[in-house]
Design a protein around this motif. Sequence first.
Motif: not given
Length: 182
Positions: A105-106, A125-135, A137-145
């Motif tokens: 990630k990212p 799919t949804v991704l839940i994370g605590d830092i920008e690299s999580d979000v 990564a989710g955006q790059a994968a096309g999932v709701y973050s």
Amino acid sequence: MTGIVEAAWPGLVLFDRDGTLIRDVPYNGDPELVAPMPGAAAVLARLRARGVRTGVVTNQSGVARGLLRVAQVSAVHRRIEELLGPFDTWQVCPHGPLDGCRCRKPQPGMILSACAELGVPTSATVLIGDIESDVRAGQAAGVYSILVPTPVTRAHEVAHAPVVAADLPAALDLLLPAEVRR
């Protein structure tokens, strides 16, 4: 914001590990130091009760840095499952920040791998994370973050996140229409 899913839950919810599911202990290789984040067990139980698949996507650069062995990371994951129940997929990036891999990630690699492994489209799919690299990564994968900030989350990460929740239960509530939030 209304829930992202109008009549049903998402098919897969992926969680970052450190700082999201469990307290962040840098380069933790000791299962005895694993402590779930507040609300994690209840959120996971609620998802599993509805048949939603769950998974973990985690950068573990301590392996590449020589600070952790893969066996230690696996022992920590076993302890997490003892405390929080089984996950449908574990996606682990053992690479360092300069290794140029597609999984760390990212980059979206772990998210895309989890979706492919479980046969769940990124749109469900949804991704839940605590830092920008999580979000990111989710955006790059096309999932709701969803960003769930902790004391280590920087103010600019919160300001730039498309969706922010105060904690894990609040993140779960964001996924649902009001009439299903009970």
